[in-house]
Write a protein that holds these residues in place. Structure first.
Motif, mmCIF file in Angstrom:
data_model
loop_
_atom_site.group_PDB
_atom_site.id
_atom_site.type_symbol
_atom_site.label_atom_id
_atom_site.label_comp_id
_atom_site.label_asym_id
_atom_site.label_seq_id
_atom_site.Cartn_x
_atom_site.Cartn_y
_atom_site.Cartn_z
ATOM 1 N N SER A 1 13.861 2.534 28.793
ATOM 2 C CA SER A 1 13.305 1.213 29.079
ATOM 3 C C SER A 1 12.792 1.123 30.512
ATOM 4 N N LEU A 2 11.822 0.245 30.704
ATOM 5 C CA LEU A 2 11.184 0.050 32.003
ATOM 6 C C LEU A 2 12.166 -0.558 32.990
ATOM 7 N N ARG A 3 12.266 0.041 34.176
ATOM 8 C CA ARG A 3 13.130 -0.483 35.236
ATOM 9 C C ARG A 3 12.318 -1.328 36.206
ATOM 10 N N VAL A 4 12.966 -2.297 36.819
ATOM 11 C CA VAL A 4 12.296 -3.108 37.829
ATOM 12 C C VAL A 4 11.815 -2.207 38.957
ATOM 13 N N GLY A 5 10.547 -2.316 39.296
ATOM 14 C CA GLY A 5 9.977 -1.501 40.361
ATOM 15 C C GLY A 5 9.357 -0.210 39.879
ATOM 16 N N SER A 6 9.525 0.113 38.586
ATOM 17 C CA SER A 6 8.922 1.337 38.053
ATOM 18 C C SER A 6 7.416 1.173 37.913
ATOM 19 N N LYS A 7 6.704 2.288 37.900
ATOM 20 C CA LYS A 7 5.265 2.256 37.696
ATOM 21 C C LYS A 7 4.947 1.885 36.251
ATOM 22 N N LEU A 8 3.912 1.080 36.073
ATOM 23 C CA LEU A 8 3.441 0.722 34.742
ATOM 24 C C LEU A 8 2.130 1.453 34.518
ATOM 25 N N GLY A 9 2.218 2.665 33.967
ATOM 26 C CA GLY A 9 1.031 3.493 33.825
ATOM 27 C C GLY A 9 0.319 3.329 32.509
ATOM 28 N N GLY A 10 1.004 2.767 31.493
ATOM 29 C CA GLY A 10 0.368 2.597 30.194
ATOM 30 C C GLY A 10 0.015 1.134 29.970
ATOM 31 N N HIS A 11 0.715 0.471 29.016
ATOM 32 C CA HIS A 11 0.587 -0.973 28.847
ATOM 33 C C HIS A 11 1.939 -1.502 28.389
ATOM 34 N N PHE A 12 2.098 -2.796 28.353
ATOM 35 C CA PHE A 12 3.388 -3.368 27.951
ATOM 36 C C PHE A 12 3.643 -3.085 26.473
ATOM 37 N N VAL A 13 4.699 -2.328 26.211
ATOM 38 C CA VAL A 13 5.094 -1.989 24.842
ATOM 39 C C VAL A 13 6.496 -2.552 24.623
ATOM 40 N N THR A 14 6.673 -3.356 23.598
ATOM 41 C CA THR A 14 7.964 -4.007 23.380
ATOM 42 C C THR A 14 8.932 -3.147 22.574
ATOM 43 N N GLY A 15 8.398 -2.197 21.797
ATOM 44 C CA GLY A 15 9.257 -1.424 20.909
ATOM 45 C C GLY A 15 9.530 -2.140 19.602
ATOM 46 N N HIS A 16 8.830 -3.254 19.349
ATOM 47 C CA HIS A 16 8.954 -3.993 18.101
ATOM 48 C C HIS A 16 7.758 -3.632 17.223
ATOM 49 N N VAL A 17 7.941 -2.660 16.359
ATOM 50 C CA VAL A 17 6.852 -2.091 15.569
ATOM 51 C C VAL A 17 6.305 -3.124 14.590
ATOM 52 N N ASP A 18 4.968 -3.231 14.513
ATOM 53 C CA ASP A 18 4.332 -4.149 13.570
ATOM 54 C C ASP A 18 4.278 -3.567 12.163
ATOM 55 N N GLY A 19 4.152 -2.266 12.067
ATOM 56 C CA GLY A 19 4.058 -1.605 10.767
ATOM 57 C C GLY A 19 3.656 -0.161 10.941
ATOM 58 N N ILE A 20 3.316 0.494 9.844
ATOM 59 C CA ILE A 20 2.967 1.906 9.923
ATOM 60 C C ILE A 20 1.503 2.135 9.569
ATOM 61 N N GLY A 21 0.971 3.238 10.095
ATOM 62 C CA GLY A 21 -0.367 3.690 9.781
ATOM 63 C C GLY A 21 -0.306 5.117 9.278
ATOM 64 N N CYS A 22 -1.476 5.664 9.000
ATOM 65 C CA CYS A 22 -1.564 6.996 8.400
ATOM 66 C C CYS A 22 -2.658 7.779 9.106
ATOM 67 N N LEU A 23 -2.346 8.991 9.546
ATOM 68 C CA LEU A 23 -3.366 9.831 10.180
ATOM 69 C C LEU A 23 -4.385 10.270 9.133
ATOM 70 N N GLN A 24 -5.643 9.956 9.399
ATOM 71 C CA GLN A 24 -6.721 10.362 8.501
ATOM 72 C C GLN A 24 -7.288 11.715 8.902
ATOM 73 N N SER A 25 -7.526 11.897 10.214
ATOM 74 C CA SER A 25 -8.098 13.160 10.692
ATOM 75 C C SER A 25 -7.797 13.331 12.171
ATOM 76 N N SER A 26 -7.812 14.583 12.607
ATOM 77 C CA SER A 26 -7.639 14.922 14.013
ATOM 78 C C SER A 26 -8.636 16.029 14.338
ATOM 79 N N VAL A 27 -9.597 15.720 15.203
ATOM 80 C CA VAL A 27 -10.697 16.647 15.481
ATOM 81 C C VAL A 27 -10.701 16.988 16.963
ATOM 82 N N LEU A 28 -10.716 18.282 17.275
ATOM 83 C CA LEU A 28 -10.782 18.727 18.665
ATOM 84 C C LEU A 28 -12.210 18.591 19.167
ATOM 85 N N MET A 29 -12.383 17.791 20.216
ATOM 86 C CA MET A 29 -13.687 17.610 20.847
ATOM 87 C C MET A 29 -13.739 18.499 22.093
ATOM 88 N N ASP A 30 -14.661 18.232 22.999
ATOM 89 C CA ASP A 30 -14.813 19.066 24.189
ATOM 90 C C ASP A 30 -13.550 19.069 25.047
#
Length: 233
Positions: free
Chosen positions: A88-117
């Motif tokens: 969990s995020l500590r007071v004073g820690s860097k916020l490098g991503g975005h605010f994530v609560t850990g309360h999942v809305d639901g699931i998704g499914c990987l359709q494809s993964s393609v290596l680009m440049d």
């Protein structure tokens, strides 16, 4: 509260009787284990779980029925699954991503993964049996260039269709190498959490303050002044 920046990988060794047993699977798990205590929160593939027992090389966390219903934990893998871990995020820690609560809305499914440049372009959709859930809980928070957490990883939506039935993200080599995204195959399930700020904006847009006659008051015009007054700086 979390940031969506994965700190270590673990293995879901067992899940039974409302408890998940997690074992660290990499040498750099100190970022998680150093200050971990009973009662602390840890994001396991983006799911906020409470630590019940500290182990020499992992921990045991409680899992509620709601968590099983909403997340991939309710759809166990036939083999021990690799999971992303973040303390969990500590007071004073860097916020490098975005605010994530850990309360999942639901699931998704990987359709494809393609290596680009210089990245992997990964496309996610709704599992066929969960299309209604996708629309009701997830799709409305997916916007181009917006934030989304996939298995607890803070990612930016590169593109999506008008109804958000699918979306793509561009995953840089570091993120791909240090998380379980590299282990996913087409058809793999993932946990999704929409941007919490978008949820509050939706609340503002659709629910005015009630008037004495029980009807919703007409919402004020959304302006920079309105957003600043309500905490969006």
């Amino acid at each position: 509260m979390f940031t969506g920046l994965v700190q270590a990988l673990g293995t879901l060794e067992s899940l039974s009787d409302g408890y998940a047993r997690i074992r660290y699977r990499c040498a750099n798990y100190e970022a998680i284990a150093r200050d971990l205590a009973v009662g602390d929160s840890v994001a396991v593939d983006g799911i906020c779980l409470t630590v019940e027992t500290i182990l020499a090389q992992g921990f045991v966390a409680s899992v509620s029925p709601e968590t099983l219903t909403r997340s991939t934990l309710g759809r166990p893998s036939p083999t021990p699954a690799s999971v992303n871990l973040e303390g969990s995020l500590r007071v004073g820690s860097k916020l490098g991503g975005h605010f994530v609560t850990g309360h999942v809305d639901g699931i998704g499914c990987l359709q494809s993964s393609v290596l680009m440049d210089n990245s992997w372009e990964m496309t996610f959709t709704a599992p066929p049996s969960l299309e209604r859930q996708w629309r009701d809980r997830i799709a409305r928070y997916i916007v181009p260039k917006g934030s989304i957490a996939v298995n607890g990883i803070s990612l930016t939506v590169a593109d999506c269709d008008d109804d958000s039935n699918w979306f793509t993200v561009a995953v840089i080599p570091h993120t791909y190498a240090e998380t379980n995204l590299r282990e996913l195959q087409p058809g793999s399930w993932v946990n999704l959490e929409g941007d919490v700020l978008g949820k509050y904006v939706e609340k503002f847009l659709h629910h005015g303050k009630p008037t004495p006659n029980g009807r919703d008051r007409q919402l004020e015009a959304i302006s920079p002044e309105f957003l600043s007054e309500h905490g969006y700086l």
